[in-house]
Design a protein around this motif. Structure first.
Motif, PDB file in Angstrom:
ATOM      1  N   TYR A   6       0.849  -1.190   0.000  1.00 45.11           N
ATOM      2  CA  TYR A   6       0.000   0.000   0.000  1.00 45.11           C
ATOM      3  C   TYR A   6       0.884   1.238   0.000  1.00 45.11           C
ATOM      4  CZ  TYR A   6      -3.388  -3.413   1.650  1.00 45.11           C
ATOM      5  OH  TYR A   6      -4.179  -4.523   1.780  1.00 45.11           O
ATOM      6  N   THR A   7       0.369   2.345  -0.519  1.00 46.41           N
ATOM      7  CA  THR A   7       1.066   3.625  -0.432  1.00 46.41           C
ATOM      8  C   THR A   7       0.358   4.455   0.629  1.00 46.41           C
ATOM      9  OG1 THR A   7       1.684   3.533  -2.758  1.00 46.41           O
ATOM     10  CG2 THR A   7       1.815   5.683  -1.681  1.00 46.41           C
ATOM     11  N   VAL A   8       1.132   4.911   1.612  1.00 47.28           N
ATOM     12  CA  VAL A   8       0.584   5.668   2.732  1.00 47.28           C
ATOM     13  C   VAL A   8       1.204   7.061   2.724  1.00 47.28           C
ATOM     14  CG1 VAL A   8       0.421   5.782   5.249  1.00 47.28           C
ATOM     15  CG2 VAL A   8       0.224   3.573   4.081  1.00 47.28           C
ATOM     16  N   THR A   9       0.374   8.082   2.866  1.00 44.30           N
ATOM     17  CA  THR A   9       0.871   9.459   2.899  1.00 44.30           C
ATOM     18  C   THR A   9       0.778  10.019   4.307  1.00 44.30           C
ATOM     19  OG1 THR A   9      -1.295  10.341   2.307  1.00 44.30           O
ATOM     20  CG2 THR A   9       0.263   9.943   0.504  1.00 44.30           C
ATOM     21  N   GLY A  10       1.629  10.993   4.573  1.00 47.12           N
ATOM     22  CA  GLY A  10       1.605  11.696   5.844  1.00 47.12           C
ATOM     23  C   GLY A  10       2.706  11.284   6.804  1.00 47.12           C
ATOM     24  N   HIS A  15       8.794   7.726  14.163  1.00 48.73           N
ATOM     25  CA  HIS A  15       7.624   7.557  15.026  1.00 48.73           C
ATOM     26  C   HIS A  15       6.402   7.222  14.180  1.00 48.73           C
ATOM     27  CE1 HIS A  15       4.067   8.862  17.322  1.00 48.73           C
ATOM     28  NE2 HIS A  15       4.716   8.273  18.317  1.00 48.73           N
ATOM     29  N   CYS A  16       6.271   7.861  13.028  1.00 48.25           N
ATOM     30  CA  CYS A  16       5.174   7.567  12.106  1.00 48.25           C
ATOM     31  C   CYS A  16       5.247   6.107  11.669  1.00 48.25           C
ATOM     32  CB  CYS A  16       5.265   8.463  10.866  1.00 48.25           C
ATOM     33  SG  CYS A  16       5.202  10.229  11.184  1.00 48.25           S
ATOM     34  N   VAL A  17       6.433   5.663  11.316  1.00 49.68           N
ATOM     35  CA  VAL A  17       6.644   4.280  10.886  1.00 49.68           C
ATOM     36  C   VAL A  17       6.220   3.325  11.995  1.00 49.68           C
ATOM     37  CG1 VAL A  17       8.407   2.565  10.289  1.00 49.68           C
ATOM     38  CG2 VAL A  17       8.472   4.847   9.252  1.00 49.68           C
ATOM     39  N   ALA A  18       6.631   3.617  13.226  1.00 48.99           N
ATOM     40  CA  ALA A  18       6.292   2.758  14.355  1.00 48.99           C
ATOM     41  C   ALA A  18       4.783   2.712  14.592  1.00 48.99           C
ATOM     42  CB  ALA A  18       7.011   3.240  15.613  1.00 48.99           C
ATOM     43  N   SER A  19       4.115   3.830  14.452  1.00 48.92           N
ATOM     44  CA  SER A  19       2.668   3.887  14.656  1.00 48.92           C
ATOM     45  C   SER A  19       1.930   3.037  13.631  1.00 48.92           C
ATOM     46  CB  SER A  19       2.162   5.332  14.576  1.00 48.92           C
ATOM     47  OG  SER A  19       2.689   6.096  15.624  1.00 48.92           O
ATOM     48  N   VAL A  20       2.308   3.181  12.370  1.00 50.88           N
ATOM     49  CA  VAL A  20       1.668   2.407  11.304  1.00 50.88           C
ATOM     50  C   VAL A  20       1.971   0.919  11.486  1.00 50.88           C
ATOM     51  CG1 VAL A  20       1.665   1.946   8.813  1.00 50.88           C
ATOM     52  CG2 VAL A  20       1.568   4.303   9.655  1.00 50.88           C
ATOM     53  N   THR A  21       3.217   0.596  11.779  1.00 53.64           N
ATOM     54  CA  THR A  21       3.618  -0.800  11.975  1.00 53.64           C
ATOM     55  C   THR A  21       2.817  -1.428  13.107  1.00 53.64           C
ATOM     56  OG1 THR A  21       5.843  -0.334  11.162  1.00 53.64           O
ATOM     57  CG2 THR A  21       5.559  -2.330  12.469  1.00 53.64           C
ATOM     58  N   THR A  39       9.410   6.306   0.461  1.00 53.96           N
ATOM     59  CA  THR A  39       8.424   6.094  -0.606  1.00 53.96           C
ATOM     60  C   THR A  39       6.996   6.010  -0.079  1.00 53.96           C
ATOM     61  OG1 THR A  39       8.562   3.689  -0.512  1.00 53.96           O
ATOM     62  CG2 THR A  39      10.112   4.824  -1.986  1.00 53.96           C
ATOM     63  N   GLY A  40       6.845   5.774   1.222  1.00 60.73           N
ATOM     64  CA  GLY A  40       5.521   5.593   1.795  1.00 60.73           C
ATOM     65  C   GLY A  40       4.950   4.209   1.574  1.00 60.73           C
ATOM     66  N   ALA A  41       5.766   3.294   1.072  1.00 59.35           N
ATOM     67  CA  ALA A  41       5.296   1.936   0.808  1.00 59.35           C
ATOM     68  C   ALA A  41       5.180   1.148   2.106  1.00 59.35           C
ATOM     69  CB  ALA A  41       6.249   1.222  -0.143  1.00 59.35           C
ATOM     70  N   GLU A  65      -3.022   8.137   5.802  1.00 57.72           N
ATOM     71  CA  GLU A  65      -3.981   7.822   4.743  1.00 57.72           C
ATOM     72  C   GLU A  65      -3.374   6.892   3.711  1.00 57.72           C
ATOM     73  OE1 GLU A  65      -6.692  10.120   1.387  1.00 57.72           O
ATOM     74  OE2 GLU A  65      -5.318  11.280   2.632  1.00 57.72           O
ATOM     75  N   VAL A  66      -4.145   5.861   3.350  1.00 54.77           N
ATOM     76  CA  VAL A  66      -3.746   4.970   2.256  1.00 54.77           C
ATOM     77  C   VAL A  66      -4.213   5.633   0.961  1.00 54.77           C
ATOM     78  CG1 VAL A  66      -4.086   2.726   1.167  1.00 54.77           C
ATOM     79  CG2 VAL A  66      -3.905   2.877   3.644  1.00 54.77           C
ATOM     80  N   THR A  67      -3.275   5.872   0.028  1.00 59.41           N
ATOM     81  CA  THR A  67      -3.640   6.530  -1.218  1.00 59.41           C
ATOM     82  C   THR A  67      -3.621   5.571  -2.387  1.00 59.41           C
ATOM     83  OG1 THR A  67      -1.369   7.247  -1.546  1.00 59.41           O
ATOM     84  CG2 THR A  67      -2.865   8.797  -0.466  1.00 59.41           C
ATOM     85  N   ALA A  68      -3.010   4.399  -2.235  1.00 53.36           N
ATOM     86  CA  ALA A  68      -2.986   3.409  -3.308  1.00 53.36           C
ATOM     87  C   ALA A  68      -2.639   2.056  -2.714  1.00 53.36           C
ATOM     88  CB  ALA A  68      -1.939   3.793  -4.360  1.00 53.36           C
ATOM     89  N   GLY A  69      -3.009   1.021  -3.434  1.00 52.55           N
ATOM     90  CA  GLY A  69      -2.632  -0.324  -3.004  1.00 52.55           C
ATOM     91  C   GLY A  69      -3.774  -1.295  -3.071  1.00 52.55           C
TER      92      GLY A  69
END
Length: 70
Positions: A6-10, A15-21, A39-41, A65-69
């Motif tokens: 998926y492509t994630v924006t924002g 810390h952002c990576v850890a939150s999404v993970t 890349t936001g992947a 936000e997921v923008t693609a995937g």
């Protein structure tokens, strides 16, 4: 085993990576989450099918936000 990307924006920092993970990792069946910050992947590995809506909801719960995937 299944993999979807998926492509994630924002996301702007580790810390952002850890939150999404963390949020995506809590979805039933998910066995791995790999996030590429530049890349936001977000690649999700699971032992079965995981609904894209579940991934989208988890990413939104983390504040992004997921923008693609899948």
């Amino acid at each position: 085993m299944s993999t979807a990307t998926y492509t994630v924006t924002g996301m702007t920092c580790e810390h952002c990576v850890a939150s999404v993970t963390e949020e995506v990792g809590e979805i039933a069946g998910v066995t791995g989450v790999a996030v590429d910050l530049p890349t936001g992947a977000v690649t999700v590995t699971s032992d079965g099918d995981v609904a894209p809506e579940a991934v989208r909801a988890a990413v939104e719960e983390a504040g992004y936000e997921v923008t693609a995937g899948a």
